[in-house]
Write an enzyme that holds these catalytic residues in place. Structure first.
Site, PDB file in Angstrom:
ATOM      1  CD  GLN A  99       1.965 -24.657 -27.116  1.00  0.00           C
ATOM      2  OE1 GLN A  99       3.197 -24.726 -27.158  1.00  0.00           O
ATOM      3  NE2 GLN A  99       1.227 -25.640 -26.621  1.00  0.00           N
ATOM      4  CB  VAL A 101       0.107 -21.298 -36.804  1.00  0.00           C
ATOM      5  CG1 VAL A 101       1.134 -20.851 -35.765  1.00  0.00           C
ATOM      6  CG2 VAL A 101       0.605 -22.557 -37.518  1.00  0.00           C
ATOM      7  CG  HIS A 117       3.499 -20.298 -31.114  1.00  0.00           C
ATOM      8  ND1 HIS A 117       3.474 -21.643 -30.776  1.00  0.00           N
ATOM      9  CD2 HIS A 117       4.115 -19.662 -30.086  1.00  0.00           C
ATOM     10  CE1 HIS A 117       4.077 -21.810 -29.598  1.00  0.00           C
ATOM     11  NE2 HIS A 117       4.463 -20.615 -29.156  1.00  0.00           N
ATOM     12  CB  CYS A 125       6.636  -6.865 -45.798  1.00  0.00           C
ATOM     13  SG  CYS A 125       8.132  -6.152 -46.475  1.00  0.00           S
ATOM     14  CB  CYS A 128       7.567  -2.173 -44.816  1.00  0.00           C
ATOM     15  SG  CYS A 128       6.212  -3.116 -45.565  1.00  0.00           S
ATOM     16  CB  CYS A 148       8.169  -1.866 -49.382  1.00  0.00           C
ATOM     17  SG  CYS A 148       8.857  -3.296 -48.496  1.00  0.00           S
ATOM     18  CB  THR A 186       0.591 -28.713 -25.581  1.00  0.00           C
ATOM     19  OG1 THR A 186       1.910 -28.169 -25.739  1.00  0.00           O
ATOM     20  CG2 THR A 186       0.150 -28.550 -24.143  1.00  0.00           C
ATOM     21  CB  SER A 187       4.981 -32.204 -26.297  1.00  0.00           C
ATOM     22  OG  SER A 187       5.403 -31.023 -26.969  1.00  0.00           O
ATOM     23  CD  GLU A 213       3.231 -39.107 -26.090  1.00  0.00           C
ATOM     24  OE1 GLU A 213       3.383 -40.267 -26.508  1.00  0.00           O
ATOM     25  OE2 GLU A 213       3.854 -38.115 -26.537  1.00  0.00           O
TER      26      GLU A 213
HETATM   27  C1  BV8 Z   1      11.592 -17.682 -27.651  1.00  0.00           C
HETATM   28  C2  BV8 Z   1       4.926 -21.607 -35.023  1.00  0.00           C
HETATM   29  C3  BV8 Z   1      13.456 -16.423 -27.307  1.00  0.00           C
HETATM   30  C4  BV8 Z   1       5.737 -21.959 -36.214  1.00  0.00           C
HETATM   31  C5  BV8 Z   1       6.022 -22.637 -33.122  1.00  0.00           C
HETATM   32  C6  BV8 Z   1      17.600 -22.969 -28.246  1.00  0.00           C
HETATM   33  C7  BV8 Z   1      17.664 -22.058 -29.293  1.00  0.00           C
HETATM   34  C8  BV8 Z   1      16.629 -21.152 -29.561  1.00  0.00           C
HETATM   35  C9  BV8 Z   1      15.495 -21.155 -28.758  1.00  0.00           C
HETATM   36  C10 BV8 Z   1      15.448 -22.080 -27.718  1.00  0.00           C
HETATM   37  C11 BV8 Z   1      16.465 -22.981 -27.449  1.00  0.00           C
HETATM   38  N1  BV8 Z   1      16.101 -23.738 -26.379  1.00  0.00           N
HETATM   39  C12 BV8 Z   1      14.876 -23.345 -25.957  1.00  0.00           C
HETATM   40  C13 BV8 Z   1      14.475 -22.338 -26.742  1.00  0.00           C
HETATM   41  C14 BV8 Z   1      13.244 -21.635 -26.643  1.00  0.00           C
HETATM   42  C15 BV8 Z   1      12.327 -22.212 -27.726  1.00  0.00           C
HETATM   43  C16 BV8 Z   1      11.854 -23.561 -27.251  1.00  0.00           C
HETATM   44  O1  BV8 Z   1      11.052 -23.642 -26.337  1.00  0.00           O
HETATM   45  N2  BV8 Z   1      12.356 -24.651 -27.895  1.00  0.00           N
HETATM   46  C17 BV8 Z   1      11.931 -25.978 -27.489  1.00  0.00           C
HETATM   47  C18 BV8 Z   1      11.979 -26.908 -28.701  1.00  0.00           C
HETATM   48  C19 BV8 Z   1      12.832 -26.460 -26.350  1.00  0.00           C
HETATM   49  N3  BV8 Z   1      11.223 -21.284 -27.809  1.00  0.00           N
HETATM   50  C20 BV8 Z   1      11.294 -20.294 -28.715  1.00  0.00           C
HETATM   51  O2  BV8 Z   1      12.191 -20.170 -29.521  1.00  0.00           O
HETATM   52  C21 BV8 Z   1      10.154 -19.300 -28.623  1.00  0.00           C
HETATM   53  N4  BV8 Z   1      10.735 -17.998 -28.594  1.00  0.00           N
HETATM   54  O3  BV8 Z   1      11.871 -18.379 -26.706  1.00  0.00           O
HETATM   55  O4  BV8 Z   1      12.166 -16.506 -27.868  1.00  0.00           O
HETATM   56  C22 BV8 Z   1      13.697 -15.017 -27.075  1.00  0.00           C
HETATM   57  C23 BV8 Z   1      13.681 -14.543 -25.761  1.00  0.00           C
HETATM   58  C24 BV8 Z   1      13.974 -13.232 -25.551  1.00  0.00           C
HETATM   59  C25 BV8 Z   1      14.252 -12.392 -26.652  1.00  0.00           C
HETATM   60  C26 BV8 Z   1      14.232 -12.897 -27.959  1.00  0.00           C
HETATM   61  C27 BV8 Z   1      13.946 -14.219 -28.183  1.00  0.00           C
HETATM   62  C28 BV8 Z   1       9.272 -19.395 -29.859  1.00  0.00           C
HETATM   63  C29 BV8 Z   1       8.541 -20.715 -29.816  1.00  0.00           C
HETATM   64  C30 BV8 Z   1       7.485 -20.710 -30.917  1.00  0.00           C
HETATM   65  C31 BV8 Z   1       7.961 -21.569 -32.068  1.00  0.00           C
HETATM   66  N5  BV8 Z   1       6.881 -21.665 -33.056  1.00  0.00           N
HETATM   67  N6  BV8 Z   1       5.054 -22.674 -34.046  1.00  0.00           N
HETATM   68  C32 BV8 Z   1       5.046 -23.021 -37.023  1.00  0.00           C
HETATM   69  O5  BV8 Z   1       4.002 -23.553 -36.583  1.00  0.00           O
HETATM   70  O6  BV8 Z   1       5.575 -23.297 -38.101  1.00  0.00           O
HETATM   71  S1  BV8 Z   1       6.115 -23.864 -31.954  1.00  0.00           S
HETATM   72  C33 BV8 Z   1       5.369 -25.270 -32.496  1.00  0.00           C
HETATM   73  O7  BV8 Z   1       5.507 -26.149 -31.400  1.00  0.00           O
HETATM   74  C34 BV8 Z   1       3.880 -25.226 -32.752  1.00  0.00           C
HETATM   75  O8  BV8 Z   1       3.286 -23.987 -32.432  1.00  0.00           O
HETATM   76  C35 BV8 Z   1       3.361 -26.291 -31.765  1.00  0.00           C
HETATM   77  O9  BV8 Z   1       2.062 -26.077 -31.409  1.00  0.00           O
HETATM   78  C36 BV8 Z   1       4.293 -26.012 -30.689  1.00  0.00           C
HETATM   79  C37 BV8 Z   1       4.370 -26.802 -29.474  1.00  0.00           C
HETATM   80  O10 BV8 Z   1       4.349 -28.100 -29.806  1.00  0.00           O
HETATM   81  P1  BV8 Z   1       2.975 -28.854 -29.407  1.00  0.00           P
HETATM   82  O11 BV8 Z   1       1.835 -27.970 -29.764  1.00  0.00           O
HETATM   83  O12 BV8 Z   1       3.091 -29.318 -28.011  1.00  0.00           O
HETATM   84  O13 BV8 Z   1       2.977 -29.974 -30.434  1.00  0.00           O
HETATM   85  P2  BV8 Z   1       3.789 -31.319 -30.294  1.00  0.00           P
HETATM   86  O14 BV8 Z   1       3.772 -31.989 -31.609  1.00  0.00           O
HETATM   87  O15 BV8 Z   1       5.077 -31.043 -29.606  1.00  0.00           O
HETATM   88  O16 BV8 Z   1       2.916 -32.172 -29.259  1.00  0.00           O
HETATM   89  C38 BV8 Z   1       1.627 -32.632 -29.621  1.00  0.00           C
HETATM   90  C39 BV8 Z   1       1.083 -33.239 -28.352  1.00  0.00           C
HETATM   91  O17 BV8 Z   1      -0.250 -33.653 -28.596  1.00  0.00           O
HETATM   92  C40 BV8 Z   1       1.854 -34.490 -27.941  1.00  0.00           C
HETATM   93  O18 BV8 Z   1       2.088 -34.431 -26.538  1.00  0.00           O
HETATM   94  C41 BV8 Z   1       0.889 -35.635 -28.272  1.00  0.00           C
HETATM   95  O19 BV8 Z   1       0.996 -36.695 -27.334  1.00  0.00           O
HETATM   96  C42 BV8 Z   1      -0.445 -34.961 -28.123  1.00  0.00           C
HETATM   97  N7  BV8 Z   1      -1.526 -35.524 -28.945  1.00  0.00           N
HETATM   98  C43 BV8 Z   1      -1.442 -36.037 -30.203  1.00  0.00           C
HETATM   99  N8  BV8 Z   1      -2.683 -36.399 -30.617  1.00  0.00           N
HETATM  100  C44 BV8 Z   1      -3.545 -36.088 -29.613  1.00  0.00           C
HETATM  101  C45 BV8 Z   1      -2.816 -35.531 -28.550  1.00  0.00           C
HETATM  102  N9  BV8 Z   1      -3.395 -35.133 -27.404  1.00  0.00           N
HETATM  103  C46 BV8 Z   1      -4.743 -35.287 -27.298  1.00  0.00           C
HETATM  104  N10 BV8 Z   1      -5.516 -35.814 -28.281  1.00  0.00           N
HETATM  105  C47 BV8 Z   1      -4.948 -36.215 -29.439  1.00  0.00           C
HETATM  106  N11 BV8 Z   1      -5.738 -36.753 -30.399  1.00  0.00           N
HETATM  107 ZN    ZN Z   2       7.072  -4.187 -47.354  1.00  0.00          ZN
END
Ligand code: BV8
Ligand code: ZN
Length: 243
Positions: A99, A101, A117, A125, A128, A148, A186-187, A213
């Site tokens: 997940q 980037v 992701h 762009c 385009c 463009c 991942t959470s 956790e």
């Molecule tokens: C989609 C790129 C729909 C950008 C990312 C309401 C409105 C709109 C959408 C939604 C909504 N409700 C639900 C949704 C769907 C939404 C979603 O799931 N939202 C969540 C918040 C509920 N999903 C989307 O919008 C996706 N698209 O659904 O499209 C659609 C369907 C049909 C047609 C058209 C459209 C798109 C989701 C992608 C978003 N982009 N990233 C950027 O990076 O800037 S997501 C972003 O969160 C990152 O990629 C990140 O990786 C990802 C997930 O989070 P985690 O990786 O789990 O990171 P997090 O911090 O949460 O957790 C870290 C974990 O690591 C913790 O558990 C921690 O304990 C642990 N940890 C920490 N240290 C360690 C460790 N573990 C081990 N060792 C360690 N040392």
């Molecule tokens: Zn362009």
């Protein structure tokens, strides 16, 4: 610390899928999305990582990504990333889905990475769709403009946006067929990525979670390792080497 059940599964002929999230990069110094050191405290990622946020304030969103790109350019893969490279070499059928980037899996030497992701280094762009790997020109404008005339945006998947079809389709296919599924750092709350371990479990996979956790997924997992990925994965890689 590995169960006998898992040890007996760590054989080269087993089909293995790994899903990683921001937690695998924290030990490299990349803040997670939701942790206490979460990115840019004053904003929730869900508020900034959206197309609407970009259109209503392109400079703010572009600067946020530039800040993250600079931070990511200065960090390097950690033992967790390197262990996954060893696992990729050991298992005949191994897929790494991320997940993240930040491109750290590729930097560590992982050859096949499914980026759900997108990748923060790449821009595209909004008019385009042309992709620009690194910024091939130093345009003064913020955000820069395409040839463009369209505005450039980071080539990452924002909330509410579709994931790249080829990547998510392949991810679901390999997850439904695998023998062992590792969910690492991942959470497990961002969909559709969070659905992959569930699909693996339904397909009969042995589900392993590695996290500092418990998460929404922990109750479904066959084995939960509570601890840092950078400490646990090298242990697993060691067992594999001795297998
Ligand atoms: C989609 C790129 C729909 C950008 C990312 C309401 C409105 C709109 C959408 C939604 C909504 N409700 C639900 C949704 C769907 C939404 C979603 O799931 N939202 C969540 C918040 C509920 N999903 C989307 O919008 C996706 N698209 O659904 O499209 C659609 C369907 C049909 C047609 C058209 C459209 C798109 C989701 C992608 C978003 N982009 N990233 C950027 O990076 O800037 S997501 C972003 O969160 C990152 O990629 C990140 O990786 C990802 C997930 O989070 P985690 O990786 O789990 O990171 P997090 O911090 O949460 O957790 C870290 C974990 O690591 C913790 O558990 C921690 O304990 C642990 N940890 C920490 N240290 C360690 C460790 N573990 C081990 N060792 C360690 N040392
Ligand atoms: Zn362009």
């Amino acid at each position: 610390m590995l169960s006998q059940a898992l040890k007996s599964l760590l054989r080269p002929d087993k089909r293995v899928v790994v899903l990683t999230g921001a937690g695998i990069s924290t030990e490299s110094g990349v803040p997670t999305f939701r942790g206490e050191d979460g990115l840019w405290k004053k904003f929730k990622p869900e508020e900034l990582a959206t197309f609407d946020a970009f259109i209503s304030n392109p400079q703010l969103v572009w600067e946020w990504y530039e800040y993250r790109r600079k931070l990511i350019s200065e960090v390097k893969p950690n033992p967790a990333h390197h262990s996954l490279v060893k696992m990729e070499d050991f298992f005949e059928d191994f897929h790494l889905i991320t997940q993240n980037v930040d491109g750290l899996h590729q930097k560590a030497g992982s050859k096949k990475v499914i980026e759900l992701h997108g990748n923060i280094k790449r821009n595209k762009c909004i008019k385009c769709g042309r992709e620009f790997e690194e910024l091939e020109f130093s345009s003064k404008e913020i955000p820069p403009k395409c040839t463009c005339g369209g505005m450039l945006r980071p080539d990452v998947v924002w909330f509410g946006e579709m994931l790249p079809a080829q990547a998510i389709n392949e991810a679901f296919k390999v997850s439904s067929l695998c023998d062992i599924f590792f969910s690492i750092g991942t959470s497990a709350i961002v969909y559709p990525a969070a659905h992959l371990p569930v699909v693996a479990k339904q397909g009969g996979a042995y589900l392993v979670e590695i996290n500092i956790e418990r998460t929404e997924l922990s109750n479904l997992a066959d084995e939960v390792f509570l601890g840092k990925a950078g400490e646990i994965l090298p242990e697993i890689a060691k067992v594999i080497r001795e297998a």
